[in-house]
Design a protein around this motif. Structure first.
Motif, PDB file in Angstrom:
ATOM      1  N   MET A 141      63.647  39.264  29.784  1.00  0.00           N
ATOM      2  CA  MET A 141      62.452  38.704  29.183  1.00  0.00           C
ATOM      3  C   MET A 141      62.335  39.096  27.707  1.00  0.00           C
ATOM      4  SD  MET A 141      59.901  36.837  29.742  1.00  0.00           S
ATOM      5  CE  MET A 141      58.304  36.450  29.193  1.00  0.00           C
ATOM      6  N   VAL A 142      62.745  40.321  27.382  1.00  0.00           N
ATOM      7  CA  VAL A 142      62.665  40.776  25.992  1.00  0.00           C
ATOM      8  C   VAL A 142      63.515  39.882  25.092  1.00  0.00           C
ATOM      9  CG1 VAL A 142      63.180  42.688  24.441  1.00  0.00           C
ATOM     10  CG2 VAL A 142      62.139  43.144  26.660  1.00  0.00           C
ATOM     11  N   LYS A 143      64.710  39.507  25.572  1.00  0.00           N
ATOM     12  CA  LYS A 143      65.584  38.636  24.794  1.00  0.00           C
ATOM     13  C   LYS A 143      64.911  37.279  24.553  1.00  0.00           C
ATOM     14  CE  LYS A 143      70.096  36.449  24.860  1.00  0.00           C
ATOM     15  NZ  LYS A 143      71.312  36.194  25.649  1.00  0.00           N
ATOM     16  N   THR A 144      64.252  36.748  25.581  1.00  0.00           N
ATOM     17  CA  THR A 144      63.562  35.466  25.450  1.00  0.00           C
ATOM     18  C   THR A 144      62.444  35.548  24.423  1.00  0.00           C
ATOM     19  OG1 THR A 144      64.066  34.920  27.741  1.00  0.00           O
ATOM     20  CG2 THR A 144      62.320  33.665  26.708  1.00  0.00           C
ATOM     21  N   LEU A 145      61.673  36.634  24.444  1.00  0.00           N
ATOM     22  CA  LEU A 145      60.591  36.807  23.462  1.00  0.00           C
ATOM     23  C   LEU A 145      61.149  36.915  22.049  1.00  0.00           C
ATOM     24  CD1 LEU A 145      58.242  39.287  25.367  1.00  0.00           C
ATOM     25  CD2 LEU A 145      57.930  36.821  25.007  1.00  0.00           C
ATOM     26  N   ALA A 146      62.267  37.622  21.890  1.00  0.00           N
ATOM     27  CA  ALA A 146      62.893  37.742  20.574  1.00  0.00           C
ATOM     28  C   ALA A 146      63.380  36.383  20.080  1.00  0.00           C
ATOM     29  CB  ALA A 146      64.049  38.741  20.630  1.00  0.00           C
ATOM     30  N   LEU A 147      63.964  35.587  20.977  1.00  0.00           N
ATOM     31  CA  LEU A 147      64.407  34.237  20.606  1.00  0.00           C
ATOM     32  C   LEU A 147      63.215  33.370  20.195  1.00  0.00           C
ATOM     33  CD1 LEU A 147      67.088  33.511  23.350  1.00  0.00           C
ATOM     34  CD2 LEU A 147      67.490  33.796  20.881  1.00  0.00           C
ATOM     35  N   ARG A 148      62.114  33.480  20.939  1.00  0.00           N
ATOM     36  CA  ARG A 148      60.918  32.705  20.609  1.00  0.00           C
ATOM     37  C   ARG A 148      60.409  33.074  19.221  1.00  0.00           C
ATOM     38  NH1 ARG A 148      55.459  33.916  23.681  1.00  0.00           N
ATOM     39  NH2 ARG A 148      55.551  35.642  22.225  1.00  0.00           N
ATOM     40  N   GLU A 149      60.348  34.368  18.939  1.00  0.00           N
ATOM     41  CA  GLU A 149      59.865  34.819  17.629  1.00  0.00           C
ATOM     42  C   GLU A 149      60.797  34.374  16.510  1.00  0.00           C
ATOM     43  OE1 GLU A 149      56.799  36.014  17.337  1.00  0.00           O
ATOM     44  OE2 GLU A 149      56.755  35.723  19.490  1.00  0.00           O
ATOM     45  N   GLN A 150      62.094  34.430  16.754  1.00  0.00           N
ATOM     46  CA  GLN A 150      63.060  33.991  15.756  1.00  0.00           C
ATOM     47  C   GLN A 150      62.930  32.493  15.497  1.00  0.00           C
ATOM     48  OE1 GLN A 150      67.135  34.771  16.818  1.00  0.00           O
ATOM     49  NE2 GLN A 150      67.942  33.967  14.904  1.00  0.00           N
ATOM     50  N   ALA A 151      62.800  31.721  16.558  1.00  0.00           N
ATOM     51  CA  ALA A 151      62.713  30.258  16.432  1.00  0.00           C
ATOM     52  C   ALA A 151      61.424  29.804  15.761  1.00  0.00           C
ATOM     53  CB  ALA A 151      62.843  29.615  17.812  1.00  0.00           C
ATOM     54  N   THR A 152      60.335  30.492  16.023  1.00  0.00           N
ATOM     55  CA  THR A 152      59.046  30.067  15.451  1.00  0.00           C
ATOM     56  C   THR A 152      58.736  30.734  14.113  1.00  0.00           C
ATOM     57  OG1 THR A 152      57.826  31.730  16.719  1.00  0.00           O
ATOM     58  CG2 THR A 152      58.072  29.544  17.714  1.00  0.00           C
ATOM     59  N   GLY A 153      59.463  31.784  13.785  1.00  0.00           N
ATOM     60  CA  GLY A 153      59.206  32.514  12.536  1.00  0.00           C
ATOM     61  C   GLY A 153      59.309  31.652  11.292  1.00  0.00           C
ATOM     62  N   ALA A 154      60.283  30.766  11.252  1.00  0.00           N
ATOM     63  CA  ALA A 154      60.451  29.889  10.088  1.00  0.00           C
ATOM     64  C   ALA A 154      59.251  28.950   9.939  1.00  0.00           C
ATOM     65  CB  ALA A 154      61.731  29.077  10.216  1.00  0.00           C
ATOM     66  N   PHE A 155      58.726  28.475  11.068  1.00  0.00           N
ATOM     67  CA  PHE A 155      57.542  27.623  11.009  1.00  0.00           C
ATOM     68  C   PHE A 155      56.350  28.406  10.452  1.00  0.00           C
ATOM     69  CE2 PHE A 155      59.960  25.381  14.302  1.00  0.00           C
ATOM     70  CZ  PHE A 155      59.767  24.060  13.953  1.00  0.00           C
ATOM     71  N   GLU A 156      56.151  29.608  10.967  1.00  0.00           N
ATOM     72  CA  GLU A 156      55.022  30.428  10.518  1.00  0.00           C
ATOM     73  C   GLU A 156      55.127  30.767   9.035  1.00  0.00           C
ATOM     74  OE1 GLU A 156      53.523  33.500  13.291  1.00  0.00           O
ATOM     75  OE2 GLU A 156      55.215  32.851  14.542  1.00  0.00           O
ATOM     76  N   LYS A 157      56.328  31.089   8.573  1.00  0.00           N
ATOM     77  CA  LYS A 157      56.524  31.384   7.144  1.00  0.00           C
ATOM     78  C   LYS A 157      56.250  30.159   6.287  1.00  0.00           C
ATOM     79  CE  LYS A 157      59.822  35.096   7.870  1.00  0.00           C
ATOM     80  NZ  LYS A 157      61.225  35.497   7.866  1.00  0.00           N
ATOM     81  N   GLY A 158      56.426  28.975   6.871  1.00  0.00           N
ATOM     82  CA  GLY A 158      56.164  27.719   6.169  1.00  0.00           C
ATOM     83  C   GLY A 158      54.709  27.278   6.234  1.00  0.00           C
ATOM     84  N   GLY A 159      53.844  28.133   6.774  1.00  0.00           N
ATOM     85  CA  GLY A 159      52.423  27.835   6.787  1.00  0.00           C
ATOM     86  C   GLY A 159      51.901  27.226   8.077  1.00  0.00           C
ATOM     87  N   TRP A 160      52.763  27.052   9.074  1.00  0.00           N
ATOM     88  CA  TRP A 160      52.320  26.513  10.357  1.00  0.00           C
ATOM     89  C   TRP A 160      51.427  27.545  11.046  1.00  0.00           C
ATOM     90  CZ3 TRP A 160      54.575  22.063  13.101  1.00  0.00           C
ATOM     91  CH2 TRP A 160      55.403  21.288  12.285  1.00  0.00           C
ATOM     92  N   GLN A 161      50.409  27.081  11.731  1.00  0.00           N
ATOM     93  CA  GLN A 161      49.462  27.946  12.424  1.00  0.00           C
ATOM     94  C   GLN A 161      49.815  28.023  13.910  1.00  0.00           C
ATOM     95  OE1 GLN A 161      45.465  26.470  12.296  1.00  0.00           O
ATOM     96  NE2 GLN A 161      44.672  28.059  13.610  1.00  0.00           N
ATOM     97  N   VAL A 162      49.875  29.235  14.442  1.00  0.00           N
ATOM     98  CA  VAL A 162      50.132  29.401  15.875  1.00  0.00           C
ATOM     99  C   VAL A 162      48.843  29.085  16.629  1.00  0.00           C
ATOM    100  CG1 VAL A 162      50.745  31.013  17.713  1.00  0.00           C
ATOM    101  CG2 VAL A 162      51.899  31.154  15.502  1.00  0.00           C
TER     102      VAL A 162
END
Length: 76
Positions: free
Chosen positions: A1-22
């Motif tokens: 599960m930890v690996k899945t959470l890390a993948l999720r954070e990696q995949a969504t991080g670029a969106f968040e840095k681009g101003g996308w709101q979670v």
């Protein structure tokens, strides 16, 4: 599960840095890890769903256009 959470954070991080709101984050140890993000224009929503470790399923990505329905389509 930890690996899945890390993948999720990696995949969504670029969106968040681009101003996308979670809008929503969800993790279920038996099924998926999911995140929904809203574009800064508030006209596009993205949901990324990653299966848990060892599940073998593909990632799922939903794109949804947001905004008002044109009057020509509503009959107004």
């Amino acid at each position: 599960m930890v690996k899945t959470l890390a993948l999720r954070e990696q995949a969504t991080g670029a969106f968040e840095k681009g101003g996308w709101q979670v809008l929503f984050r969800f993790s279920d140890v038996k099924r998926v890890s999911s995140t929904t993000l809203l574009h800064p224009s508030e006209r596009l929503q993205v949901t990324l769903q990653i299966p848990v470790d060892g599940d073998g399923s593909d990632w799922v990505l939903w794109l949804e256009a947001c905004g008002e329905t044109p009057a020509s389509l509503t009959g107004a």
